[in-house]
Design a protein around this motif. Structure first.
Motif, PDB file in Angstrom:
ATOM      1  N   ARG A 263     -10.453  -4.298  -1.738  1.00  0.00           N
ATOM      2  CA  ARG A 263      -9.004  -4.254  -1.202  1.00  0.00           C
ATOM      3  C   ARG A 263      -8.592  -3.281  -2.206  1.00  0.00           C
ATOM      4  O   ARG A 263      -7.623  -2.967  -2.032  1.00  0.00           O
ATOM      5  CB  ARG A 263      -8.388  -5.844  -1.477  1.00  0.00           C
ATOM      6  CG  ARG A 263      -8.193  -6.231  -2.976  1.00  0.00           C
ATOM      7  CD  ARG A 263      -7.755  -7.902  -3.233  1.00  0.00           C
ATOM      8  NE  ARG A 263      -8.103  -8.397  -4.583  1.00  0.00           N
ATOM      9  CZ  ARG A 263      -7.047  -8.141  -5.392  1.00  0.00           C
ATOM     10  NH1 ARG A 263      -6.316  -6.697  -4.855  1.00  0.00           N
ATOM     11  NH2 ARG A 263      -7.156  -8.375  -6.680  1.00  0.00           N
TER      12      ARG A 263
ATOM     13  N   ARG B  15       0.670   3.731  -3.113  1.00  0.00           N
ATOM     14  CA  ARG B  15      -0.050   5.055  -2.591  1.00  0.00           C
ATOM     15  C   ARG B  15       1.203   6.237  -2.721  1.00  0.00           C
ATOM     16  O   ARG B  15       1.326   7.684  -3.749  1.00  0.00           O
ATOM     17  CB  ARG B  15      -0.231   5.329  -1.339  1.00  0.00           C
ATOM     18  CG  ARG B  15      -1.317   4.789  -0.678  1.00  0.00           C
ATOM     19  CD  ARG B  15      -1.350   5.141   0.605  1.00  0.00           C
ATOM     20  NE  ARG B  15      -3.180   4.319   0.838  1.00  0.00           N
ATOM     21  CZ  ARG B  15      -3.225   2.959   1.888  1.00  0.00           C
ATOM     22  NH1 ARG B  15      -2.035   2.762   2.273  1.00  0.00           N
ATOM     23  NH2 ARG B  15      -4.317   2.438   2.173  1.00  0.00           N
TER      24      ARG B  15
ATOM     25  N   GLU C  77      -8.093  -0.408  -0.129  1.00  0.00           N
ATOM     26  CA  GLU C  77      -6.810  -0.343   0.963  1.00  0.00           C
ATOM     27  C   GLU C  77      -5.558  -0.269   0.517  1.00  0.00           C
ATOM     28  O   GLU C  77      -4.486  -0.142   1.519  1.00  0.00           O
ATOM     29  CB  GLU C  77      -7.545  -1.084   1.610  1.00  0.00           C
ATOM     30  CG  GLU C  77      -8.732  -2.137   1.886  1.00  0.00           C
ATOM     31  CD  GLU C  77      -9.006  -3.137   2.958  1.00  0.00           C
ATOM     32  OE1 GLU C  77      -8.794  -3.869   2.718  1.00  0.00           O
ATOM     33  OE2 GLU C  77     -10.119  -2.932   3.080  1.00  0.00           O
ATOM     34  N   GLU C  78      -5.654  -1.358  -0.912  1.00  0.00           N
ATOM     35  CA  GLU C  78      -3.992  -1.329  -1.540  1.00  0.00           C
ATOM     36  C   GLU C  78      -3.129  -0.329  -1.954  1.00  0.00           C
ATOM     37  O   GLU C  78      -2.016  -0.407  -2.776  1.00  0.00           O
ATOM     38  CB  GLU C  78      -3.726  -2.813  -2.487  1.00  0.00           C
ATOM     39  CG  GLU C  78      -4.640  -4.101  -1.660  1.00  0.00           C
ATOM     40  CD  GLU C  78      -5.045  -4.824  -2.548  1.00  0.00           C
ATOM     41  OE1 GLU C  78      -3.938  -5.294  -3.848  1.00  0.00           O
ATOM     42  OE2 GLU C  78      -4.557  -6.350  -1.665  1.00  0.00           O
TER      43      GLU C  78
ATOM     44  N   PRO D 223       0.763  -1.164   0.296  1.00  0.00           N
ATOM     45  CA  PRO D 223      -0.389  -0.465   0.237  1.00  0.00           C
ATOM     46  C   PRO D 223       0.992   1.197  -0.046  1.00  0.00           C
ATOM     47  O   PRO D 223       0.670   2.418  -0.361  1.00  0.00           O
ATOM     48  CB  PRO D 223      -1.502  -0.378   1.136  1.00  0.00           C
ATOM     49  CG  PRO D 223      -0.678  -2.005   1.592  1.00  0.00           C
ATOM     50  CD  PRO D 223       0.102  -2.308   1.089  1.00  0.00           C
TER      51      PRO D 223
ATOM     52  N   HIS E 137     -16.900   4.384  -3.489  1.00  0.00           N
ATOM     53  CA  HIS E 137     -14.831   4.327  -2.355  1.00  0.00           C
ATOM     54  C   HIS E 137     -14.211   5.292  -3.086  1.00  0.00           C
ATOM     55  O   HIS E 137     -13.165   5.384  -2.910  1.00  0.00           O
ATOM     56  CB  HIS E 137     -14.251   2.976  -2.189  1.00  0.00           C
ATOM     57  CG  HIS E 137     -15.628   1.722  -1.746  1.00  0.00           C
ATOM     58  ND1 HIS E 137     -16.754   1.469  -2.519  1.00  0.00           N
ATOM     59  CD2 HIS E 137     -15.263   1.912  -0.372  1.00  0.00           C
ATOM     60  CE1 HIS E 137     -16.998   0.718  -1.701  1.00  0.00           C
ATOM     61  NE2 HIS E 137     -16.613   0.671  -0.376  1.00  0.00           N
TER      62      HIS E 137
END
Length: 428
Positions: free
Chosen positions: A328, A306, A331-332, A302, A358
């Protein structure tokens, strides 16, 4: 109980062998042929009305099942067999809507068919290969459902935020690894060598590959996707810069470039290096997003993802095979996702809804779609509210003869666009 619910009364799958005029080279693999799966169903609604629906999917072995001890032919046959079995199983589902029927079909797949090891001796289908087989059946069910209701499918999707359909789609041109940028005689850097796949590594029936500059001049294309090798960030950045120089010398105003390493980079740190090198290039201002830079089965990173997303939006493609993969993604560290009609209309719509809920971004890509698969992909791209509107249409480059049965407005690129055509009952 809804009046639009259907049951499938007949279903059959047929297959068409597609050979590319020129191989499409990806990071570490070559696509020179694939199977087009076409499923036809007869759907019956609650009032007893019958309607025929059809759906298609590209069964691409190199993209969905790249690593195996099995031959290309064995893998292709396994994907065909699953498509046939799912079509037959559709007769036992419902009544229901297409999402419910697709869920029943997915739940009925064996662990090996769904990409999971079950202790047997046979090699399981990867989840992405199973998704393509399911996609052909799912698309046919959606088409039959909407035709039975005598309405375009998009008008039946309650709870999905769909915008006004677009009547023009800007075409995104693909620059494969090693595809020429200039006509012979112009100075160009040599292209890096790429490990080929099982397919034949030749120029194909189409003769010399048409260079990028010629495509831009002939069609007025302003959107380009560059396939990267993933072998070296500096070399890949140089390739992008070379493409950008060709774009700047071409008519059409502002040009955009998206990047697609097709899982070629082993580590996120190398992707960050690629983007940092590109930041110093004039090409940086033309970049829009980056597709699937790392392997689908790589351990989650992650923080690394990012760091990539802080520089350029990064979209999941090969990492998305089923609805269970959606939770996921954020989140990843992914910025968004790629929708492909070949993975099925149900997953396409579920992916869009999840993305909007999301804060993820969305675009549509086409997996060298041909014939009815191309028509479906174009209509899907025209209907969905996308963050990047350009529509990948690379079968005109690599398999144009496979589209001979389609109407001219969908096949011919004029001033950088194609016309998806008016909305009709169904998905096509």
């Amino acid at each position: 109980m809804r009046s639009t619910d259907i049951a499938i009364r007949e279903a059959a799958a047929t297959f068409r062998d597609i050979e590319l005029d020129h191989p499409l080279r990806l990071a570490g693999a070559t696509v020179d042929r694939f199977t087009l799966a076409i499923v036809r169903v007869t759907a019956e609604d609650r009032a007893g009305r019958l309607a025929c629906g059809q759906g298609a999917s590209v069964l691409s072995v190199p993209w969905s099942w790249p690593v195996s001890r099995l031959s290309w032919t064995a893998r292709d046959l396994a994907m065909r067999a699953l498509t046939e079995r799912l079509a037959a199983t559709a007769l036992t589902t419902g009544p229901g809507d297409p999402f419910e029927i697709c869920a029943e079909l997915a739940a009925g797949m064996t662990p090996k068919e769904d990409g999971a090891q079950d202790g047997g001796d046979g090699e399981p289908l990867p989840a992405l290969a199973a998704a393509l087989a399911l996609g052909a059946v799912d698309n046919a069910v959606h088409d039959g459902w909407a035709r039975a209701a005598r309405r375009p499918a998009t008008s039946l999707y309650e709870g999905f935020a769909l915008g006004r359909p677009r009547h023009l789609l800007p075409v995104q041109h693909v620059v494969g690894v090693g595809d020429p940028l200039e006509s012979p005689g112009r100075r160009a850097r040599p292209e890096p060598s790429v490990r080929g796949g099982e397919g034949r590594d030749h120029g194909g029936a189409g003769g010399p590959v048409r260079p990028l500059r010629a495509w831009l001049r002939a069609e007025g294309i302003t959107h380009v996707k560059v396939k990267l090798t993933g072998q070296d960030p500096v070399t890949d950045a140089r390739r992008v810069a070379d493409v950008h120089r060709v774009l700047r010398r071409s008519p059409g105003g502002h040009h955009t470039i998206s990047l697609d390493p097709n899982e070629g980079y082993a580590e996120t740190s190398a992707v960050v290096e690629l983007l940092d090198v590109l930041r110093a290039s004039p090409a940086w201002e033309a970049l829009t997003y980056l597709e699937q830079p790392v392997p689908r089965d790589a351990p989650p990173d992650p923080d690394g993802m990012r760091r990539i997303a802080d520089r350029l939006p990064v979209l999941a493609d090969e990492s998305l095979a089923a609805e269970r993969d959606l939770p996921r993604l954020a989140e990843e560290g992914w910025s968004g996702l790629v929708v492909k009609a070949a993975r099925g209309q149900s997953l396409a719509m579920r992916s869009l809804a999840h993305a909007r809920d999301h804060g993820l971004r969305v675009t549509v890509q086409d997996l060298t779609a041909v014939d009815v698969a191309l028509a479906h992909s174009a209509r899907l791209a025209a209907a969905l509210p996308l963050d990047w509107p350009a529509f990948e249409y690379n079968s005109r480059q690599y398999a144009p003869r496979a589209n001979d049965g389609l109407p001219g407005h969908l096949v011919q690129v004029r001033q950088g666009h194609i016309v998806p055509g008016p909305a009709r009952p169904g998905i096509l």
